[in-house]
Write a protein that holds these residues in place. Structure first.
Motif, PDB file in Angstrom:
ATOM      1  N   ASP A 151       2.214  10.226  -2.240  1.00  0.00           N
ATOM      2  CA  ASP A 151       3.439  10.025  -3.020  1.00  0.00           C
ATOM      3  C   ASP A 151       3.133   9.052  -4.150  1.00  0.00           C
ATOM      4  N   ALA A 211      10.036   2.268  -7.097  1.00  0.00           N
ATOM      5  CA  ALA A 211      10.298   0.856  -6.778  1.00  0.00           C
ATOM      6  C   ALA A 211      10.528   0.054  -8.056  1.00  0.00           C
ATOM      7  N   ARG A 238       0.858  -1.181   0.000  1.00  0.00           N
ATOM      8  CA  ARG A 238       0.000   0.000   0.000  1.00  0.00           C
ATOM      9  C   ARG A 238       0.896   1.232   0.000  1.00  0.00           C
ATOM     10  N   TRP A 239       1.077   1.806  -1.180  1.00  0.00           N
ATOM     11  CA  TRP A 239       1.945   2.972  -1.311  1.00  0.00           C
ATOM     12  C   TRP A 239       1.252   4.194  -0.717  1.00  0.00           C
ATOM     13  N   ALA A 258       5.569  -0.267   2.521  1.00  0.00           N
ATOM     14  CA  ALA A 258       6.188   0.404   1.381  1.00  0.00           C
ATOM     15  C   ALA A 258       7.607   0.874   1.691  1.00  0.00           C
ATOM     16  N   ASP A 259       7.843   1.310   2.922  1.00  0.00           N
ATOM     17  CA  ASP A 259       9.161   1.818   3.294  1.00  0.00           C
ATOM     18  C   ASP A 259      10.245   0.748   3.224  1.00  0.00           C
ATOM     19  N   LEU A 292      -2.010  -2.540  -2.963  1.00  0.00           N
ATOM     20  CA  LEU A 292      -2.216  -1.484  -3.946  1.00  0.00           C
ATOM     21  C   LEU A 292      -3.425  -1.836  -4.813  1.00  0.00           C
ATOM     22  N   ALA A 351       5.852   6.630  -5.771  1.00  0.00           N
ATOM     23  CA  ALA A 351       6.596   5.637  -5.001  1.00  0.00           C
ATOM     24  C   ALA A 351       6.678   4.306  -5.738  1.00  0.00           C
ATOM     25  N   ALA A 352       5.569   3.880  -6.334  1.00  0.00           N
ATOM     26  CA  ALA A 352       5.573   2.605  -7.061  1.00  0.00           C
ATOM     27  C   ALA A 352       6.495   2.665  -8.269  1.00  0.00           C
TER      28      ALA A 352
END
Length: 294
Positions: free
Chosen positions: A18, A25, A13-14, A275-276, A50, A21-22
């Motif tokens: 932001d 990645a 779950r981004w 996500a982090d 997501l 973010a995906a």
């Protein structure tokens, strides 16, 4: 040991504030040498990961990367009218330079079927209809098609696919009906959380169902669940984790080796981490596991 191509699911779950973010990645996955990234298909909030349209997100990933293959894992074919599905997939095939792999399934979520006005009881028949119509549109200009849900007369798809015959199609599911769908419409099979014995069983069943048809052409692929050591899990894995409950680089590589020996050639790693921690998890796989597979 047979080679197995590793990819990563873009499923965490981004953060909503932001949106890139995906994409970062995905670029990181490409830099680390992964074969592909994968995006699932949810229309309503699942609370699990997501929840985006896979073709839309993978179009953005296509623009952010140059080599990485793009897998829908899996797209629910009955949600999309056949012409829309064929045109969107062909468009992504073109703009990505032929990097799309269209993983498809029949779906299961009754709330989403109700929301799109499609009967869940028709999902298998609609999947067959849509895949057959898409193949006709990808391979013939103009195309005629008569199916239970789609009728085409001298139809010319808005954009012909770059890949000859259309993007490769991986069909999900373990039932005999799903495996017959692989043989009729697919370039391969896509499983979820399959272990080596399940892969071998699917391979054997495909051969039995195919009769005289050659099944060596088919790709066998599956998602696998992995939480690397030292990386906190955000949610429990929905199936047996790769490498066991306390995975190490050795145990994960051993599991992947057994999958490869059973016939699996593509494995998508579903990382149930926040996500982090996605970058850290991917780096562990790339530096600790991948070298053991060479």
């Amino acid at each position: 040991m047979p080679q197995i191509r590793l990819g990563v699911s873009l499923q965490p779950r981004w953060p909503l504030d932001d949106g890139a973010a995906a994409l970062r990645a995905a670029r990181h996955a490409e830099e680390l040498g992964f074969d592909h990234v994968a995006v699932g298909n949810r229309l309503l909030d699942s609370g699990f990961g997501l929840d985006t349209d896979p073709l839309v997100l993978l179009s953005a990933v296509a623009g952010a990367t140059t080599r990485l293959r793009l897998l829908t894992s899996v797209l629910v074919a009955p949600y999309y009218p056949a012409l829309v599905l064929a045109n969107q997939a062909a468009t992504l095939d073109v703009v990505s330079g032929g990097r799309l792999i269209l993983g498809v399934g029949t779906g299961w979520n009754p709330d989403e079927f109700d929301a799109v006005g499609v009967s869940a009881r028709e999902r298998g028949a609609r999947t067959d209809d849509h895949l057959a119509a898409a193949r006709a549109l990808w391979t013939r200009r103009p195309a005629d098609f008569d199916g239970p849900f789609t009728t085409l007369r001298a139809a010319r798809l808005g954009v012909p696919p770059l890949t000859d015959g259309g993007p490769p199609v991986l069909v999900g599911g373990h039932s005999d009906a799903a495996l017959r769908r692989v043989l009729r419409f697919g370039d391969g099979w896509y499983g979820t959380g399959a272990d080596a014995s399940e892969v071998a069983d699917v391979r054997h069943r495909l051969r039995d169902l195919a009769g005289a048809e050659d099944t060596d052409r088919l790709t066998l692929a599956s998602a696998a669940f992995l939480t690397p050591p030292g990386v906190p899990a955000a949610v429990p894995p929905p199936g047996r984790p790769l490498g066991g409950a306390a995975p190490s680089a050795e145990s994960v590589a051993d599991d992947l080796g057994r999958l490869a020996e059973a016939g699996l050639t593509v494995c998508t790693l579903w990382l149930p981490v926040a996500a982090d921690h996605v970058g850290e998890a991917m780096e562990w796989v790339a530096t600790q596991v991948a070298p053991r597979l060479a």
